[in-house]
Design an enzyme around this catalytic site. Structure first.
Site, PDB file in Angstrom:
ATOM      1  N   HIS A 134      23.359  39.989  56.204  1.00  0.00           N
ATOM      2  CA  HIS A 134      22.583  38.977  56.934  1.00  0.00           C
ATOM      3  C   HIS A 134      21.330  38.582  56.147  1.00  0.00           C
ATOM      4  CE1 HIS A 134      24.594  38.366  60.718  1.00  0.00           C
ATOM      5  NE2 HIS A 134      24.654  39.652  60.981  1.00  0.00           N
ATOM      6  N   GLY A 157      23.138  46.880  65.538  1.00  0.00           N
ATOM      7  CA  GLY A 157      22.273  46.496  64.432  1.00  0.00           C
ATOM      8  C   GLY A 157      21.812  45.068  64.570  1.00  0.00           C
ATOM      9  N   GLN A 214      18.616  37.064  61.989  1.00  0.00           N
ATOM     10  CA  GLN A 214      19.293  36.629  63.219  1.00  0.00           C
ATOM     11  C   GLN A 214      18.333  36.128  64.285  1.00  0.00           C
ATOM     12  OE1 GLN A 214      21.726  40.426  63.038  1.00  0.00           O
ATOM     13  NE2 GLN A 214      23.122  39.089  64.124  1.00  0.00           N
ATOM     14  N   CYS A 244      29.828  40.504  65.484  1.00  0.00           N
ATOM     15  CA  CYS A 244      28.428  40.203  65.172  1.00  0.00           C
ATOM     16  C   CYS A 244      27.801  39.483  66.361  1.00  0.00           C
ATOM     17  CB  CYS A 244      28.368  39.319  63.934  1.00  0.00           C
ATOM     18  SG  CYS A 244      26.701  38.849  63.483  1.00  0.00           S
ATOM     19  N   LEU A 245      26.572  39.855  66.695  1.00  0.00           N
ATOM     20  CA  LEU A 245      25.873  39.213  67.821  1.00  0.00           C
ATOM     21  C   LEU A 245      25.705  37.716  67.580  1.00  0.00           C
ATOM     22  CD1 LEU A 245      23.070  41.859  68.508  1.00  0.00           C
ATOM     23  CD2 LEU A 245      25.181  41.509  69.795  1.00  0.00           C
ATOM     24  N   HIS A 254      26.717  45.478  56.761  1.00  0.00           N
ATOM     25  CA  HIS A 254      26.806  44.253  57.570  1.00  0.00           C
ATOM     26  C   HIS A 254      25.419  43.619  57.738  1.00  0.00           C
ATOM     27  CE1 HIS A 254      28.438  41.950  61.186  1.00  0.00           C
ATOM     28  NE2 HIS A 254      27.133  41.826  61.326  1.00  0.00           N
ATOM     29  N   GLU A 255      24.426  44.449  58.082  1.00  0.00           N
ATOM     30  CA  GLU A 255      23.079  43.904  58.317  1.00  0.00           C
ATOM     31  C   GLU A 255      22.433  43.434  57.018  1.00  0.00           C
ATOM     32  OE1 GLU A 255      22.434  43.207  61.253  1.00  0.00           O
ATOM     33  OE2 GLU A 255      23.959  44.479  62.137  1.00  0.00           O
TER      34      GLU A 255
HETATM   35 NI    NI Z   1      25.835  40.612  62.435  1.00  0.00          NI
END
Ligand code: NI
Length: 156
Positions: A125, A33, A38, A79-80, A121-122
């Site tokens: 963000h 995701g 991000q 998380c990226l 989670h997304e």
């Molecule tokens: Ni993330």
């Protein structure tokens, strides 16, 4: 990373280009995701693909949770944006999310398991929230130190 995203005004060519960029970035990074936040675009847009084959892209524009399950569970997350950090976050077991898709159509998606977690989670963000913020101050401090160290190593 800590800015609150604004709604997408209309699903136009610019937004479709952003969707394409997000999908490419997510697949390149082997993530499941990615939120526009991000990549420093502060609009309510996320892309997700939790499929094994990496061919079930889900585009959520202006997502809103319309239902959450009464039950939650602790989910191990990464998380990226905070590479190498994994920790447990309490998440709803299931959610229903209403969002526009890439054709501008309003849809309601009923999600459970990994998809439900990923959506939560997304969506965090988009509110400027990264999952590590749920952790204790002690753990967050440790993560901060680890990230600073990684940054210093990158600068070398
Ligand atoms: Ni993330």
């Amino acid at each position: 990373m800590h800015k609150v995203a604004k709604p997408v005004a209309s699903v136009d060519a610019r937004v479709l280009q952003l969707v394409a960029d997000l999908l490419e970035t997510m697949y390149d990074a082997k993530g499941i995701g990615l939120a526009a936040t991000q990549v420093d675009v502060h609009e309510r847009l996320i892309v997700i693909d939790v499929s094994e084959e990496r061919d079930q892209a889900l585009v959520l524009i202006n997502p809103e949770l319309v239902w959450t399950s009464p039950t939650t569970h602790l989910n191990e997350e990464g998380c990226l944006s905070v590479p190498g950090i994994y920790d447990g976050v309490e998440r709803f077991d299931a959610v229903h999310v209403r969002a526009l898709d890439q054709t501008g159509q309003l849809r309601t998606i009923e999600a459970d398991e990994l998809l439900a977690v990923c959506i939560q989670h997304e969506m965090d963000h988009l509110l400027g929230k990264v999952f590590v913020e749920y952790l204790s101050p002690l753990k967050r401090n440790r993560i901060k130190k680890k990230m600073l160290k990684a940054q210093r190593e990158e600068l070398r």
